[in-house]
Design an enzyme around this catalytic site. Structure first.
Site, mmCIF file in Angstrom:
data_model
loop_
_atom_site.group_PDB
_atom_site.id
_atom_site.type_symbol
_atom_site.label_atom_id
_atom_site.label_comp_id
_atom_site.label_asym_id
_atom_site.label_seq_id
_atom_site.Cartn_x
_atom_site.Cartn_y
_atom_site.Cartn_z
ATOM 1 N N ARG A 246 0.883 -1.229 -0.039
ATOM 2 C CA ARG A 246 0.041 0.135 0.023
ATOM 3 C C ARG A 246 0.769 1.382 0.070
ATOM 4 N NH1 ARG A 246 -1.508 1.963 4.581
ATOM 5 N NH2 ARG A 246 -2.190 -0.196 5.884
ATOM 6 N N TYR B 31 -13.045 21.218 -14.686
ATOM 7 C CA TYR B 31 -13.792 19.865 -14.803
ATOM 8 C C TYR B 31 -15.048 19.626 -13.956
ATOM 9 C CZ TYR B 31 -13.780 14.646 -14.774
ATOM 10 O OH TYR B 31 -14.120 13.206 -14.967
ATOM 11 N N ASP C 288 -4.906 21.794 -12.470
ATOM 12 C CA ASP C 288 -5.087 20.469 -13.276
ATOM 13 C C ASP C 288 -4.657 20.623 -14.438
ATOM 14 O OD1 ASP C 288 -6.394 18.616 -14.870
ATOM 15 O OD2 ASP C 288 -8.097 18.186 -13.667
ATOM 16 N N LYS D 194 -5.850 9.989 -18.842
ATOM 17 C CA LYS D 194 -5.700 10.439 -20.401
ATOM 18 C C LYS D 194 -4.449 9.960 -21.034
ATOM 19 C CE LYS D 194 -9.656 12.144 -18.898
ATOM 20 N NZ LYS D 194 -10.439 11.249 -18.320
HETATM 21 C C1 LIG Z 1 -9.360 17.739 -16.973
HETATM 22 C C2 LIG Z 1 -9.852 16.553 -16.152
HETATM 23 N N1 LIG Z 1 -9.483 16.144 -14.819
HETATM 24 C C3 LIG Z 1 -9.553 15.287 -14.217
HETATM 25 C C4 LIG Z 1 -10.499 14.210 -14.730
HETATM 26 C C5 LIG Z 1 -10.750 12.866 -13.782
HETATM 27 O O1 LIG Z 1 -10.032 11.949 -14.215
HETATM 28 P P1 LIG Z 1 -10.507 10.347 -13.904
HETATM 29 O O2 LIG Z 1 -11.514 9.826 -14.915
HETATM 30 O O3 LIG Z 1 -9.262 9.605 -13.879
HETATM 31 O O4 LIG Z 1 -10.634 10.332 -12.645
HETATM 32 C C6 LIG Z 1 -10.754 14.283 -16.250
HETATM 33 C C7 LIG Z 1 -11.457 13.394 -16.569
HETATM 34 O O5 LIG Z 1 -12.305 13.138 -17.715
HETATM 35 C C8 LIG Z 1 -10.619 15.431 -16.755
HETATM 36 O O6 LIG Z 1 -10.981 15.421 -17.855
#
Ligand SMILES: Cc1ncc(COP(=O)(O)O)c(C=O)c1O
Length: 389
Positions: free
Chosen positions: A56, A109, A180, A205
């Site tokens: 972990r 997001y 982000d 992504k």
């Molecule tokens: C800009 C952005 N941040 C965070 C996330 C969240 O990622 P996850 O789907 O791995 O939780 C996404 C998912 O689409 C995203 O587009």
């Protein structure tokens, strides 16, 4: 050494003969030769060093990926999480505190708002959204603001922000600025180098790049990096060896995948902007995109995302029919993989500040994959007839 070259050589076995790629460590228990060795390793962990004591807490495979992401993000520390959303919530849990105040960019997001409603507000954190400008941010900060959270470019229609200016204001007020960085995925922009305190990514992504692993990453320097790591340990967050291995493999081709995504998306953006029924194509690389000059200054290139805004007269059902007739574009949300995707999106619903989006035509986000550009263009071209009234 350039980032692109480093990403090919990081975390490879050193002693020969060797496999090209590192071994995958899958474990819960870690065993030791002697009690002394076990104590030594635990002592290293207690003094803040990374140690191999329990699955972990990380393994050589996850540690290698953390180091590679730190190279990508120009950071001292990286913490892996099981998803991008887990990364976002780790940062909120580490930096926000009951009774304090956080400021969040309106163009983030959408699920960030779910965290705000589900626990930040009930927990007693005051939340304001801002329009991404330094001017508005300045009016919202107060003595108890404990975090500024943003995402550049914004989700869905890619609003640009002056990140160095936001970072300068945040530093003057001693408030951590969190970015982000999923859009750029480190290869196109590094928030810490522009003055931010924390950069997080949905590794799901472009880092992974093949739509087969969920992954989050949080990168920071010095004391903040250690606090994030400690909170992640407290919460018991961890990533399996196979997923870490796949993400490490994704990093090897990140630069060349991104270049092809950009080539295809820019080519398609030019073509789409000339098609009937299109009001505009949202894509930071387009000269008419608001904030295009900031994008040119702070980013080294484009990715595979663009959003088509149709004329207001185009009904949403016609866009749906057009999407149903596409053969090379899957219908799905998680961009960044090698494949092309189309997703109708509701920008108005993803914003909290007053905005004009409800009055505007329907939007369709495309993630342009690595297929040949001419095939993608031909596919869109044959489906376009479904837009006719
Ligand atoms: C800009 C952005 N941040 C965070 C996330 C969240 O990622 P996850 O789907 O791995 O939780 C996404 C998912 O689409 C995203 O587009």
């Amino acid at each position: 050494m350039t980032l692109q070259t480093d990403l090919l050589h990081l975390a490879r076995p050193q002693s020969m003969p060797a496999s090209v790629n590192p071994a995958v460590v899958r474990t819960s228990t870690v065993t030791f030769e002697t009690i002394e060795q076990m104590r030594e390793e635990k002592q290293r962990m207690a003094s803040g060093e990374r140690a191999f004591t329990y699955g972990r807490r990380g393994t050589p495979t996850t540690h290698s990926l953390e180091d590679a992401i730190s190279r990508l993000e120009s950071s001292e520390y990286t913490q892996l999480l099981p998803s991008g959303v887990a990364a976002i919530n780790l940062v909120f849990l580490t930096l926000a505190r009951p009774g304090a105040h956080v400021v969040i960019a309106d163009s983030v997001y959408q699920p960030v708002r779910r965290s705000v409603e589900a626990w930040l507000k009930p927990w007693g954190v005051r939340v304001d959204y801002f329009d991404g400008s330094v001017e508005q941010l300045g009016t919202l900060l107060s003595d108890d603001t404990c975090m500024i959270y943003t995402e550049v470019p914004g989700s869905l229609v890619y609003e640009m922000q002056d990140l160095p200016a936001l970072a300068q204001l945040a530093r003057q007020r001693d408030i951590p600025l969190v970015v982000d960085n999923t859009w750029a995925s480190g290869i196109l922009m590094q928030p810490l180098a522009l003055g931010a305190s924390v950069s997080l990514m949905a590794g799901t992504k472009y880092v992974v790049g093949h739509s087969d692993v969920m992954l989050g990453t949080v990168s920071a320097n010095a004391e903040l990096g250690l606090r994030l790591r400690e909170m992640s340990m407290v919460l018991g967050q961890c990533v399996g060896g196979d997923d870490a291995y796949l993400a490490l493999r994704g990093l090897r081709t990140l630069a060349c995948r991104m270049a092809t995504h950009a080539h295809n998306a820019e080519g398609l953006g030019d073509w789409l902007a000339r098609q009937p029924h299109v009001a505009r194509v949202h894509q930071p690389s387009r000269p008419e995109h608001p904030g295009h000059e900031l994008w040119r200054r702070d980013f080294s290139g484009s990715n595979g995302l663009l959003t088509i805004e149709f004329d207001a007269a185009v009904e949403r059902q016609r866009v749906d029919a057009m999407v149903n007739h596409l053969t090379l574009f899957g219908i799905g949300s998680s961009w960044g993989g090698y494949e092309s995707l189309a997703l109708p999106c509701d920008v108005a619903a993803a914003r909290s500040l007053p905005n004009p989006w409800a009055e505007r035509g329907p939007c369709l986000r495309l993630h342009v994959g690595l297929e040949d550009l001419s095939d993608l263009q031909a596919d869109l071209s044959q489906a376009w007839r479904m837009l006719a009234p």
